[in-house]
Design an enzyme around this catalytic site. Structure first.
Site, PDB file in Angstrom:
ATOM      1  N   HIS A  91      -2.753  -8.943 110.826  1.00 46.27           N
ATOM      2  CA  HIS A  91      -4.292  -8.573 111.336  1.00 46.27           C
ATOM      3  C   HIS A  91      -5.220  -9.514 110.779  1.00 46.27           C
ATOM      4  CE1 HIS A  91      -3.698  -4.572 112.933  1.00 46.27           C
ATOM      5  NE2 HIS A  91      -2.915  -4.144 111.819  1.00 46.27           N
TER       6      HIS A  91
ATOM      7  N   HIS B 170       3.006  -7.175 108.815  1.00 47.19           N
ATOM      8  CA  HIS B 170       2.253  -6.833 109.746  1.00 47.19           C
ATOM      9  C   HIS B 170       0.825  -6.681 109.450  1.00 47.19           C
ATOM     10  CE1 HIS B 170       0.770  -3.354 112.255  1.00 47.19           C
ATOM     11  NE2 HIS B 170       0.113  -3.177 111.236  1.00 47.19           N
ATOM     12  N   GLU B 171       0.467  -6.459 108.139  1.00 50.05           N
ATOM     13  CA  GLU B 171      -0.901  -6.411 107.784  1.00 50.05           C
ATOM     14  C   GLU B 171      -1.537  -7.698 107.800  1.00 50.05           C
ATOM     15  OE1 GLU B 171      -2.969  -3.799 107.583  1.00 50.05           O
ATOM     16  OE2 GLU B 171      -1.243  -2.570 108.349  1.00 50.05           O
TER      17      GLU B 171
ATOM     18  N   GLU C 130      -2.697  -3.073 116.620  1.00 45.49           N
ATOM     19  CA  GLU C 130      -1.401  -2.795 115.744  1.00 45.49           C
ATOM     20  C   GLU C 130      -0.327  -3.331 116.617  1.00 45.49           C
ATOM     21  OE1 GLU C 130      -1.543  -1.138 113.073  1.00 45.49           O
ATOM     22  OE2 GLU C 130      -3.406  -1.325 112.977  1.00 45.49           O
TER      23      GLU C 130
END
Length: 471
Positions: free
Chosen positions: A335, A331-332, A411
């Site tokens: 980003h 997930h990060e 997000e």
């Protein structure tokens, strides 16, 4: 005074809910999944949700047991009560300072102190530094009881605090000293640039703050954070190999992975990654890792640091399994891959440039200074405080809301990226675990959530992941 004069200090080194420290705001990507902005006074509607939602809603029945639900409800209720009273005190304190002329009084006192040291009124920068030192000292002292109550009453009551009183005070003193060592030189150079910059000083001031921000984020984890916490490289093994493999698969230029002993402060989970260009590093708090969390192990003997922190281990299983840690990292890294970090930096710098430009337009208005009790002088530092703190207040609220909306969109996009990596199932379970470990309450008032929560509510994220998880 905390609200009027303490923000410079708080923006440099900030503690998250009794947890570990993180780099300066806006210069890192958070791994935490349940963060939100701290409200000065939580709305009645949100407190009503905490008071009245006493049973697990049907849609949460499969992901949260009634015991954890009740613990999180009581924790959030206590935090909201604390936030209300501390916010009310801050507003009353700030109002009294304004009504009683506290700012000009402190400025005059700073002039007297610098005068006794041989620096007359012509040394405005010296007087400004004395003013800033006294202001941050006042802020630290008046904020101390609230910090003590939050750490040793609320966080202790709900099983998060791991600090002793001695460790807390040593840490607070160290934080104050480090902050002054950064804040005072940076402020003096900024004021000097504004003084000598001529008509285009706002461009030079903006460039200076940009350089300072880049330097701070570059040196933070290597030179500042180790003053407070112990960082060790993630040991060789399956997890490290899997992290490096994932990073390589999407061309993320990872150079190092650290584990920080966050458990000596708090059992809250936290993590971040930082760095520019080809030098990216990931920092994982041990409380995030099931295999490394000290809270999952029997306490060691009373030696050195263990004796100092007196870890209050309750033998509760917490943290994520390796597959779940990889899902959160997926997930990060999303980003980064989707350019969210760069976009946030660009937005931040555009806002900074705009603020300095408007400051240049307004700084010559003597009526602004007179309104705050400065009739004969117009100190640059006071002008910065008045314009950035008060004049820009409505604009800052609108900007903050827009950034919250943007953050929530990012997000969801990062969750989608993790799904594309085949991590939907593990991210789904990791979100639930982190919510439980941090006693996040999964029910909230939608208006409050929309305005304050930088991350989407848990149920919305789980729903978005559900289809991919079932696949």
């Amino acid at each position: 005074m905390r609200k009027l004069m303490g923000q410079s200090r708080d923006s440099l080194i900030k503690v998250k809910e009794g947890g570990g420290k993180k780099p300066p705001q806006g210069l890192q990507r958070q791994l935490l999944t349940t963060s939100h902005k701290q409200a000065d006074a939580w709305p009645v509607s949100e407190r009503r949700v905490y008071r009245t939602t006493t049973h697990v809603p049907q849609e949460l029945g499969q992901i949260m047991d009634s015991e954890t639900f009740e613990k999180s409800r009581l924790y959030q209720l206590d935090k909201s009560t604390f936030s209300f009273w501390s916010g009310l005190y801050s507003e009353v304190e700030g109002t009294m300072i304004l009504l009683c002329g506290g700012i000009p009084f402190l400025w005059n006192l700073s002039g007297q102190i610098s005068g006794r040291a041989g620096f007359g009124p012509e040394y405005e920068i010296v007087q400004s530094l004395v003013f800033l030192l006294l202001a941050t000292l006042f802020s630290a002292v008046t904020g101390l009881p609230w910090s003590l109550y939050n750490t040793f009453v609320i966080e202790e009551k709900h099983g998060f605090n791991q600090q002793t009183l001695g460790f807390f005070f040593k840490d607070a003193i160290k934080k104050f000293i480090v902050t002054q060592c950064i804040l005072l030189p940076v402020t003096s150079l900024l004021l000097y640039i504004i003084k000598i910059g001529g008509d285009y000083f706002f461009i030079y001031a903006w460039l200076f703050t940009l350089v300072v921000s880049l330097v701070l984020v570059t040196i933070y984890a290597d030179y500042i954070a180790p003053l407070f916490d112990k960082f060790i490289p993630l040991p060789e093994g399956e997890l490290k190999q899997q992290i490096e493999t994932m990073a390589k698969s999407i061309d993320f230029p990872l150079t190092k992975v650290y584990v920080v002993e966050g458990s000596k402060r708090s059992s809250h989970s936290n993590a971040y990654f930082y760095g520019f260009f080809k030098n990216k590093r990931i920092v994982l708090f041990d409380t995030l890792l099931e295999d490394y969390s000290a809270l999952n192990k029997e306490p060691a003997g009373e030696d050195g640091e263990n004796e100092e922190t007196k870890s209050k281990t309750k033998n509760k299983k917490q943290g994520c399994k390796n597959e779940e840690v990889l899902a959160v990292l997926g997930h990060e890294l999303g980003h980064w891959k989707l350019g969210h970090t760069v976009k946030n930096i660009i937005i931040s710098q555009m806002n900074s440039f705009l603020c300095f430009f408007l400051f240049a337009v307004l700084i010559g208005r003597k009526e602004l200074f007179a309104a705050f009790g400065f009739y004969d002088t117009q100190p640059t530092l006071i002008g910065l405080m008045i314009i950035f703190q008060f004049i820009f207040s409505p604009y800052n609220e609108v900007l903050s809301f827009c950034l919250t909306v943007l953050s929530r969109r990012f997000e969801f996009q990062a969750d989608s990226f993790a799904k594309e990596l085949g991590k939907a199932k593990d991210l789904y379970s990791a979100l639930i675990k982190l919510n439980k470990d941090n006693l996040g309450f999964p029910v909230s008032d939608w208006i409050f959530s929309m305005w304050h929560y930088s991350h989407p509510p848990l149920l919305e994220r789980l729903q978005a992941l559900k289809d991919a998880k079932q696949e």
